[in-house]
Design a protein around this motif. Structure first.
Motif, PDB file in Angstrom:
ATOM      1  N   MET A   4       0.827  -1.198   0.000  1.00  0.00           N
ATOM      2  CA  MET A   4       0.000   0.000   0.000  1.00  0.00           C
ATOM      3  C   MET A   4       0.863   1.249   0.000  1.00  0.00           C
ATOM      4  O   MET A   4       0.530   2.221  -0.653  1.00  0.00           O
ATOM      5  CB  MET A   4      -0.923  -0.052   1.225  1.00  0.00           C
ATOM      6  CG  MET A   4      -1.881   1.076   1.290  1.00  0.00           C
ATOM      7  SD  MET A   4      -3.131   0.869   0.009  1.00  0.00           S
ATOM      8  CE  MET A   4      -4.208   2.156   0.430  1.00  0.00           C
ATOM      9  N   ASP A   5       1.975   1.222   0.724  1.00  0.00           N
ATOM     10  CA  ASP A   5       2.843   2.391   0.817  1.00  0.00           C
ATOM     11  C   ASP A   5       3.531   2.676  -0.517  1.00  0.00           C
ATOM     12  O   ASP A   5       3.768   3.808  -0.868  1.00  0.00           O
ATOM     13  CB  ASP A   5       3.871   2.189   1.930  1.00  0.00           C
ATOM     14  CG  ASP A   5       4.642   3.455   2.248  1.00  0.00           C
ATOM     15  OD1 ASP A   5       4.031   4.532   2.148  1.00  0.00           O
ATOM     16  OD2 ASP A   5       5.838   3.359   2.561  1.00  0.00           O
ATOM     17  N   THR A  46       2.251   2.176  -3.456  1.00  0.00           N
ATOM     18  CA  THR A  46       1.265   2.788  -4.337  1.00  0.00           C
ATOM     19  C   THR A  46       1.162   4.289  -4.075  1.00  0.00           C
ATOM     20  O   THR A  46       1.104   5.082  -5.018  1.00  0.00           O
ATOM     21  CB  THR A  46      -0.104   2.125  -4.139  1.00  0.00           C
ATOM     22  OG1 THR A  46       0.035   0.716  -4.281  1.00  0.00           O
ATOM     23  CG2 THR A  46      -1.102   2.639  -5.140  1.00  0.00           C
ATOM     24  N   LEU A  47       1.144   4.684  -2.817  1.00  0.00           N
ATOM     25  CA  LEU A  47       1.080   6.112  -2.496  1.00  0.00           C
ATOM     26  C   LEU A  47       2.345   6.834  -2.949  1.00  0.00           C
ATOM     27  O   LEU A  47       2.269   7.972  -3.435  1.00  0.00           O
ATOM     28  CB  LEU A  47       0.849   6.302  -0.995  1.00  0.00           C
ATOM     29  CG  LEU A  47      -0.509   5.872  -0.470  1.00  0.00           C
ATOM     30  CD1 LEU A  47      -0.572   6.030   1.043  1.00  0.00           C
ATOM     31  CD2 LEU A  47      -1.606   6.661  -1.133  1.00  0.00           C
ATOM     32  N   ASP A  48       3.500   6.199  -2.799  1.00  0.00           N
ATOM     33  CA  ASP A  48       4.741   6.801  -3.282  1.00  0.00           C
ATOM     34  C   ASP A  48       4.715   6.954  -4.797  1.00  0.00           C
ATOM     35  O   ASP A  48       5.166   7.971  -5.334  1.00  0.00           O
ATOM     36  CB  ASP A  48       5.946   5.958  -2.865  1.00  0.00           C
ATOM     37  CG  ASP A  48       6.258   6.079  -1.386  1.00  0.00           C
ATOM     38  OD1 ASP A  48       5.800   7.067  -0.767  1.00  0.00           O
ATOM     39  OD2 ASP A  48       6.958   5.189  -0.862  1.00  0.00           O
ATOM     40  N   ILE A  70       2.016   7.276  -6.725  1.00  0.00           N
ATOM     41  CA  ILE A  70       1.065   8.344  -7.052  1.00  0.00           C
ATOM     42  C   ILE A  70       1.696   9.706  -6.789  1.00  0.00           C
ATOM     43  O   ILE A  70       1.564  10.635  -7.607  1.00  0.00           O
ATOM     44  CB  ILE A  70      -0.243   8.163  -6.250  1.00  0.00           C
ATOM     45  CG1 ILE A  70      -0.992   6.935  -6.750  1.00  0.00           C
ATOM     46  CG2 ILE A  70      -1.125   9.398  -6.368  1.00  0.00           C
ATOM     47  CD1 ILE A  70      -2.174   6.543  -5.904  1.00  0.00           C
ATOM     48  N   ARG A  71       2.414   9.839  -5.676  1.00  0.00           N
ATOM     49  CA  ARG A  71       3.079  11.106  -5.354  1.00  0.00           C
ATOM     50  C   ARG A  71       4.148  11.432  -6.388  1.00  0.00           C
ATOM     51  O   ARG A  71       4.283  12.579  -6.820  1.00  0.00           O
ATOM     52  CB  ARG A  71       3.671  11.045  -3.951  1.00  0.00           C
ATOM     53  CG  ARG A  71       4.289  12.364  -3.523  1.00  0.00           C
ATOM     54  CD  ARG A  71       4.813  12.311  -2.130  1.00  0.00           C
ATOM     55  NE  ARG A  71       5.906  11.332  -2.081  1.00  0.00           N
ATOM     56  CZ  ARG A  71       6.390  10.824  -0.969  1.00  0.00           C
ATOM     57  NH1 ARG A  71       5.878  11.149   0.178  1.00  0.00           N
ATOM     58  NH2 ARG A  71       7.393   9.968  -1.008  1.00  0.00           N
ATOM     59  N   ASP A  72       4.911  10.427  -6.813  1.00  0.00           N
ATOM     60  CA  ASP A  72       5.947  10.647  -7.825  1.00  0.00           C
ATOM     61  C   ASP A  72       5.346  11.047  -9.171  1.00  0.00           C
ATOM     62  O   ASP A  72       5.871  11.931  -9.849  1.00  0.00           O
ATOM     63  CB  ASP A  72       6.803   9.391  -7.988  1.00  0.00           C
ATOM     64  CG  ASP A  72       7.721   9.140  -6.804  1.00  0.00           C
ATOM     65  OD1 ASP A  72       7.935  10.080  -6.009  1.00  0.00           O
ATOM     66  OD2 ASP A  72       8.215   8.008  -6.670  1.00  0.00           O
ATOM     67  N   LEU A 109       5.325  18.171  -3.132  1.00  0.00           N
ATOM     68  CA  LEU A 109       4.855  16.787  -3.216  1.00  0.00           C
ATOM     69  C   LEU A 109       5.989  15.803  -2.958  1.00  0.00           C
ATOM     70  O   LEU A 109       5.799  14.776  -2.294  1.00  0.00           O
ATOM     71  CB  LEU A 109       4.227  16.525  -4.577  1.00  0.00           C
ATOM     72  CG  LEU A 109       2.885  17.186  -4.850  1.00  0.00           C
ATOM     73  CD1 LEU A 109       2.446  16.910  -6.279  1.00  0.00           C
ATOM     74  CD2 LEU A 109       1.832  16.715  -3.867  1.00  0.00           C
ATOM     75  N   GLY A 124       6.965  15.611   0.897  1.00  0.00           N
ATOM     76  CA  GLY A 124       6.028  14.993   1.838  1.00  0.00           C
ATOM     77  C   GLY A 124       5.684  15.952   2.971  1.00  0.00           C
ATOM     78  O   GLY A 124       5.850  17.164   2.851  1.00  0.00           O
TER      79      GLY A 124
END
Length: 119
Positions: free
Chosen positions: A1-2, A4-6, A8-10, A61, A64
């Motif tokens: 899950m982590d 995926t968030l990284d 999306i942020r990238d 972004l 963080g």
């Protein structure tokens, strides 16, 4: 899950960098190609305000929720306030110095100072 968030942020920061770079390149091209100081001031305003803000947003972004992102947010706020103000000051100085747009017909004092165009 982590991961995926990284990712999306990238991706979001990459898009912000790319769009900011596009605005910077278009504005820089405008600084070279546009005919008079008034059009160039407009291009400089695009570079300063939109391009720089998108680059700073991309950096926020990437940073963080850290102290660095707070500093970048303050830098972005400073740029958001001072860039249009500086652009206005340059335009006001050019107007005060007597520069007028190339195809100006008349100004508020009814003096024709630029090149006249036939209508």
């Amino acid at each position: 899950m982590d991961i995926t968030l990284d990712l999306i942020r990238d991706i979001a920061s990459g898009i912000s960098f790319a769009v900011g770079l596009a605005f910077l390149l278009i504005g820089a091209l405008g600084m070279i190609r546009l005919p008079d100081v008034w059009a160039r001031v407009h291009a400089a305003g695009i570079i300063d305000t939109i391009g720089a803000e998108l680059i700073v947003f991309g950096m926020i972004l990437q940073a963080g929720l850290t102290q660095a992102s707070l500093k970048l947010l303050l830098i972005g706020l400073f740029l958001f306030v001072t860039s249009p103000t500086a652009t206005h000051a340059v335009a006001n100085a050019a107007f005060t110095a007597g520069l007028r747009p190339l195809n100006l017909r008349k100004n508020q004092s009814a003096d024709v100072l630029g090149r006249e165009t036939k209508s």
